[in-house]
Write an enzyme that holds these catalytic residues in place. Structure first.
Site, PDB file in Angstrom:
ATOM      1  CD  GLU A   1       2.523   5.100   6.518  1.00 47.16           C
ATOM      2  OE1 GLU A   1       1.712   4.484   5.794  1.00 47.16           O
ATOM      3  OE2 GLU A   1       2.193   5.740   7.519  1.00 47.16           O
TER       4      GLU A   1
ATOM      5  CB  THR B   1      -0.971  -0.002   1.200  1.00 42.67           C
ATOM      6  OG1 THR B   1      -0.236  -0.228   2.405  1.00 42.67           O
ATOM      7  CG2 THR B   1      -2.013  -1.084   1.048  1.00 42.67           C
TER       8      THR B   1
ATOM      9  CB  THR C   1      -0.140  -2.694  11.802  1.00 43.77           C
ATOM     10  OG1 THR C   1      -0.554  -2.470  13.126  1.00 43.77           O
ATOM     11  CG2 THR C   1      -1.284  -2.456  10.859  1.00 43.77           C
TER      12      THR C   1
ATOM     13  CE  LYS D   1       0.463  -3.437   3.366  1.00 42.37           C
ATOM     14  NZ  LYS D   1      -0.219  -2.474   4.328  1.00 42.37           N
TER      15      LYS D   1
ATOM     16  CG  ASN E   1      -0.201   8.093   8.377  1.00 45.20           C
ATOM     17  OD1 ASN E   1      -0.851   7.073   8.189  1.00 45.20           O
ATOM     18  ND2 ASN E   1       1.114   8.072   8.505  1.00 45.20           N
TER      19      ASN E   1
END
EC number: 2.3.1.35
Length: 457
Positions: free
Chosen positions: A313, A186, A226, A215, A452
């Protein structure tokens, strides 16, 4: 506003796009983590197919299909979030029904999590598995996973219409595995894929193989960290011992990483073993083969989990948190976890600021219970015995920041040099015992907020 930072990303119709490019371009700094070849287990074939789960995606594979040419022993570890996605519920129930045996496929979509979608979402998960079973000529033999935005229904017709194409594209080459690993991404900036060969004591002349993909880049924290992950091996392992092997490996790997302290609704790591390489089946937890494979699987899972952290991220640093000399392993893990997810620690590391007081602060409050709870009587932390150091990644001597509760005079120039490195280790010695724990985390940058803030668009 940092205009240099923002200019790294394309603008389309006034919206900023921060996900990995649909073209599949991988940032130069991340290319070293992407394999150019692999050693893949016998009997498994995989594919990645472009479905367009998100209408904006027209080029990136977003439907992954992992299959075995024979029934597998299978196990999975799932999220502990109370709002569990439909594919989590479906797959857990199927594994229980099959008693961890007779599985032949895993079907995964990215772009939509199929989470908090009610009865319809569960029906969609069942339909995905049914379509995969039909292609495989099997019955109740496929588990499913989904990843993406929470609270939206799958474009299920798109997915079901493309399952036959995904089946036709199956293959065992490195390119097939790379395409499959790409399909589950993603906000990941690179596909996370590892493979290796290994041996077992009872079959010294047999080469066994293991391959895995995962992932995850955000919403990463136990339990389960997660992410999605699939590990496949051609070693012969009984369905009765496979769950314990996976659980033990996950606790030392995927449950020892954090990016932002959030545990999602969809986390799943599955392990499939088809025995295609032959040899004696591993049936006992006390056997030498069991112990040997446990070591292989734990190390392999740790390497996969580290790739997730390296792709955090907006992350610029990979940080190892080691807590040693604790009176209990549980306490060491709790302290390491608290430091690893501290926003103040993570932002200081991004700013290359040797603000060790934030590390010490996180250590100090890690054992505090919630308001109103009984007083915590653990003795992991004694200030006068606590030591904190930076361990440089270049092999040079550690930089001591706190020694037996007393602050050191820190060479700020050397500290700045250490913090320039991509990899960093923080070592906390508690002086209260012999237990230890390790966590892996990353820093917080401006980009994490931007990614985000714009995730759904």
């Amino acid at each position: 506003m940092n205009m240099v930072h923002l200019s790294r990303f394309p603008v389309q119709f006034g919206r900023r796009l921060y996900s990995a490019p649909a073209s599949g371009a991988i940032p130069a700094a991340k290319k070293k983590y992407v394999p150019t070849s692999g050693t893949y287990p016998q009997g498994f074939k995989v594919s990645g197919t472009v479905v367009g789960v998100k209408p904006s995606n027209t080029t990136k594979p977003d439907l992954a299909f992992i299959t075995s040419d024979r029934p597998c022993a299978a196990a999975a570890v799932f999220t502990k979030n109370k709002f569990q996605a439909a594919p989590v519920t479906f797959s857990r129930n199927l594994l229980q029904l099959r008693k961890n045996a007779g599985l032949q496929g895993v079907l995964i979509n990215s772009g939509c999590a199929n989470a908090v979608t009610g009865k319809g979402g569960l029906e969609d998960a069942e339909a995905m598995a049914g379509a995969a079973d039909k292609s495989l000529g099997a019955n109740k033999a496929t588990i499913v996973m989904s990843t993406g935005v929470i609270g939206q229904r799958l474009p299920i017709k798109k997915i079901l219409d493309n399952v036959p194409a995904a089946f036709e594209r199956l293959g065992g080459s490195h390119d097939h595995w790379m395409s499959c690993a790409t399909a589950i991404c993603t906000t990941d900036t690179f596909p996370k894929l590892i493979s290796k060969s290994f041996g077992l004591p009872s079959s010294p002349s047999t080469e066994y193989r293991i391959a895995g993909m995962t992932k995850g880049a955000g919403m990463i924290h136990p339990n389960m960290a997660t992410l999605l992950g699939v590990i496949a091996t051609d070693a012969p392992i009984s369905s009765t011992v496979l769950p314990s092997l996976l659980k033990n490996a996950v606790n030392k790997s995927f449950n020892s990483i954090t990016i932002d302290g959030d545990t999602s609704t969809n986390d799943t790591v599955a392990l499939l073993a088809n025995g295609a390489a032959g040899g004696a089946e591993i049936t006992s937890e006390s056997s030498e083969d069991y112990r040997a494979f446990q070591a292989v699987l734990s190390d392999f899972s740790t390497d996969l989990a580290k790739l997730v952290v390296r792709d955090g991220e907006g992350a610029t640093k990979f940080v190892t948190i080691r807590v040693e000399e604790s009176s209990s392993e549980e306490g060491a893990r709790r302290i390491a976890s608290t430091i690893a997810k501290s926003p103040l620690v993570k932002t200081a590391l991004y700013g290359k600021d040797a603000n060790w007081g934030r590390i010490l602060c996180a250590t100090g409050y890690s054992m505090i219970t919630e308001p109103g709870a009984p007083e915590n009587e653990v003795t992991e932390i004694i200030p006068e015995k606590t030591n904190v150091s930076f361990i440089p990644s270049d092999g040079s001597a550690e930089l001591k920041l706190l020694v037996d509760g007393e602050p050191e005079t820190v060479n700020e120039e050397r500290a700045a040099q250490i913090l320039e490195h991509e990899d960093l280790e923080i070592l906390v010695r508690l002086g209260t015992g012999k237990e230890k724990a390790t966590y892996w985390t990353c820093d917080y940058s401006h980009e994490y907020i931007t990614i985000n803030g714009d995730y759904r668009t």
